[in-house]
Design an enzyme around this catalytic site. Structure first.
Site, mmCIF file in Angstrom:
data_model
loop_
_atom_site.group_PDB
_atom_site.id
_atom_site.type_symbol
_atom_site.label_atom_id
_atom_site.label_comp_id
_atom_site.label_asym_id
_atom_site.label_seq_id
_atom_site.Cartn_x
_atom_site.Cartn_y
_atom_site.Cartn_z
ATOM 1 N N ARG A 1 -18.879 -62.487 -24.594
ATOM 2 C CA ARG A 1 -18.302 -61.539 -25.556
ATOM 3 C C ARG A 1 -19.427 -60.880 -26.360
ATOM 4 N NH1 ARG A 1 -16.651 -63.680 -30.010
ATOM 5 N NH2 ARG A 1 -15.498 -65.344 -28.989
ATOM 6 N N TYR B 1 -7.555 -35.466 -29.837
ATOM 7 C CA TYR B 1 -6.847 -36.265 -28.834
ATOM 8 C C TYR B 1 -5.760 -37.068 -29.569
ATOM 9 C CZ TYR B 1 -6.036 -39.937 -25.412
ATOM 10 O OH TYR B 1 -5.452 -40.803 -24.539
ATOM 11 N N ASP C 1 -16.665 -36.449 -30.694
ATOM 12 C CA ASP C 1 -16.102 -36.907 -29.423
ATOM 13 C C ASP C 1 -16.582 -35.909 -28.358
ATOM 14 O OD1 ASP C 1 -14.520 -37.344 -27.162
ATOM 15 O OD2 ASP C 1 -12.732 -37.858 -28.311
ATOM 16 N N LYS D 1 -13.264 -40.805 -18.507
ATOM 17 C CA LYS D 1 -13.191 -39.439 -17.992
ATOM 18 C C LYS D 1 -14.440 -39.097 -17.170
ATOM 19 C CE LYS D 1 -9.533 -39.895 -20.467
ATOM 20 N NZ LYS D 1 -9.394 -39.462 -21.844
HETATM 21 C C1 LIG Z 1 -8.927 -39.999 -23.089
HETATM 22 C C2 LIG Z 1 -9.531 -39.585 -24.362
HETATM 23 C C3 LIG Z 1 -9.671 -40.472 -25.429
HETATM 24 C C4 LIG Z 1 -9.144 -41.900 -25.379
HETATM 25 O O1 LIG Z 1 -9.809 -42.660 -24.428
HETATM 26 P P1 LIG Z 1 -9.158 -43.869 -23.560
HETATM 27 O O2 LIG Z 1 -10.257 -44.263 -22.673
HETATM 28 O O3 LIG Z 1 -7.965 -43.307 -22.857
HETATM 29 O O4 LIG Z 1 -8.777 -44.932 -24.539
HETATM 30 C C5 LIG Z 1 -10.284 -40.002 -26.590
HETATM 31 N N1 LIG Z 1 -10.726 -38.744 -26.686
HETATM 32 C C6 LIG Z 1 -10.593 -37.863 -25.686
HETATM 33 C C7 LIG Z 1 -11.099 -36.468 -25.841
HETATM 34 C C8 LIG Z 1 -10.004 -38.250 -24.496
HETATM 35 O O5 LIG Z 1 -9.862 -37.357 -23.501
#
Ligand SMILES: *Cc1c(COP(=O)(O)O)cnc(C)c1O
Length: 384
Positions: A51, A103, A175, A200
């Site tokens: 962990r 998001y 982000d 992504k």
């Molecule tokens: C998918 C996404 C998230 C959240 O991420 P997860 O891996 O699904 O928890 C946050 N910000 C953006 C821009 C995203 O596309």
């Protein structure tokens, strides 16, 4: 010869991804272990319990820090787990200024979980940095933005917002999921931390979740490392390995995503059944100039207006190459309907406020042959 700094593609393949010292394995091994042997009390090889740390994870963190130009990075079980870790850096009474079309999972976490613990949030349209300045309070500790946003692809000026934050001791978090470090480097523009859903583009193959925070100061890395240990929302060695594997091709994938994205955007912009196209690469995008300045590509996300829910439904039923589903950033073209999928939780009023209509369709353009993507869209749009 002067020593040159390795380029992006070289770093993505080699930083943290050196041959394993114990076996010579070229690919980073998946260290599937929960614990590590101790030579004697108080003596070990730097690893005690998984962990706290795991070599596969360490390698991924080194790699992602380098790609964003940060001094360190910490990975978490998902993008949302990474955002949650960010929130735990704050304390009751702290205030956060956020973009108003983040998001959807982020405001859900902030408003339905962290607001109960005394954090305060204000949402503003960050495309005008003056709105951020106006929203700052004495207790503002963090400004959290996304650029481009989902699904309307609006762009915020990272450098201008960073300057505003730093004049007031607030940290800017960006982000960077949509652009990936290949097309946008928020830290070089003054951001204090970068967040990614590695689910992504960084992973790129729609086969694993993950999240990362890339840092600019050692105290940020230390606090996030403590949170991995204390709260435990760590990324598994297998998922770390998937991302290590995925990032090796990030440069070539992003190049192709971008080429295909531009072609599909131009096709949609010229299609008589399409009412409007939201893509920063189009000259008519309201922030096209800022996009050109701040990003080195326009990426693969395109949103367009079909005119009505019925039209959106009809075309989404007909697509064959494009896969109807949530998420983005994979090698396959994914198509989705924001109003009933990613942005359903906002409610009709909430969607209207930020301009998400029932006719909007979003595509994450993949790296298939672009002629096939276009033929599929053309066929799906023909019946409208
Ligand atoms: C998918 C996404 C998230 C959240 O991420 P997860 O891996 O699904 O928890 C946050 N910000 C953006 C821009 C995203 O596309």
């Amino acid at each position: 010869m002067r020593k040159r700094k390795a380029g992006f593609a070289t770093q993505s393949i080699h930083v943290g991804q050196y041959p394993d010292p114990s076996t010579g394995a070229v690919a980073v091994p998946i260290f599937a272990t929960s614990t590590y042997v101790q030579q004697e009390l108080g003596k070990n090889k730097g690893y005690e319990y998984a962990r706290v740390s795991n070599p596969t994870r360490t390698r991924l963190e080194e790699n992602l820090a380098a790609l964003e130009g940060g001094i360190g990075a910490k990975v978490f079980a998902s993008g949302m787990a990474a955002v949650n870790a960010l929130a735990t850096l704050l304390k009751a009474g702290d205030h956060v200024v956020c973009g108003h079309d983040l998001y959807g999972g982020v405001p859900r976490l902030f408003n339905q979980v962290w607001a109960n613990f005394g954090l305060e949030f204000t949402y503003v349209d960050t495309t005008d940095p003056a709105n951020v300045k106006q929203a700052l309070r004495k207790n503002t500790r963090m400004v959290y933005i996304e650029t481009p946003t989902n699904p309307l692809m609006t762009i915020s000026d990272i450098r201008a917002i960073a300057d505003i934050c730093h004049a007031r001791r607030a940290e800017l978090v960006v982000d960077n999921t949509f652009m990936s470090p290949y097309f946008q480097k928020p830290l070089a523009l003054g951001a204090d931390m970068v967040m990614h859903s590695t689910t992504k583009f960084l992973n790129g193959h729609s086969d694993g979740l993950g999240g990362v925070i890339v840092c600019t100061r050692p105290d940020q890395v230390e606090k996030l490392a403590f949170l991995q240990k204390a709260a435990g929302a760590i990324l598994s060695p297998f998922e770390c390995w998937l991302i290590l594997r995925g990032v090796k091709t990030l440069a070539v994938r992003m190049e192709q995503h971008d080429v295909n994205g531009r072609i599909v955007a131009a096709f949609l912009a010229g299609h008589k059944r399409v009412k409007k196209v939201f893509y920063p690469g189009l000259a008519e995008h309201p922030q096209h100039e800022l996009a050109k300045r701040q990003m080195t590509g326009f990426g693969a996300l395109i949103t367009f207006e079909t005119g009505s829910l019925a039209n959106a439904k009809k075309m989404l039923k007909k697509v064959r190459v494009c896969t109807l589903g949530e998420s983005l950033g994979g090698v396959e073209t994914l198509i989705s309907h924001p109003a009933t999928m990613t942005h359903a939780a906002l409610g009709e009023k909430g969607r209207k406020k930020i301009g998400i209509t029932d006719g909007l369709v979003r595509i994450s353009v993949g790296i298939e042959d672009v002629e096939d993507i276009i033929a599929d869209l053309d066929n799906a749009l023909a019946g409208l």
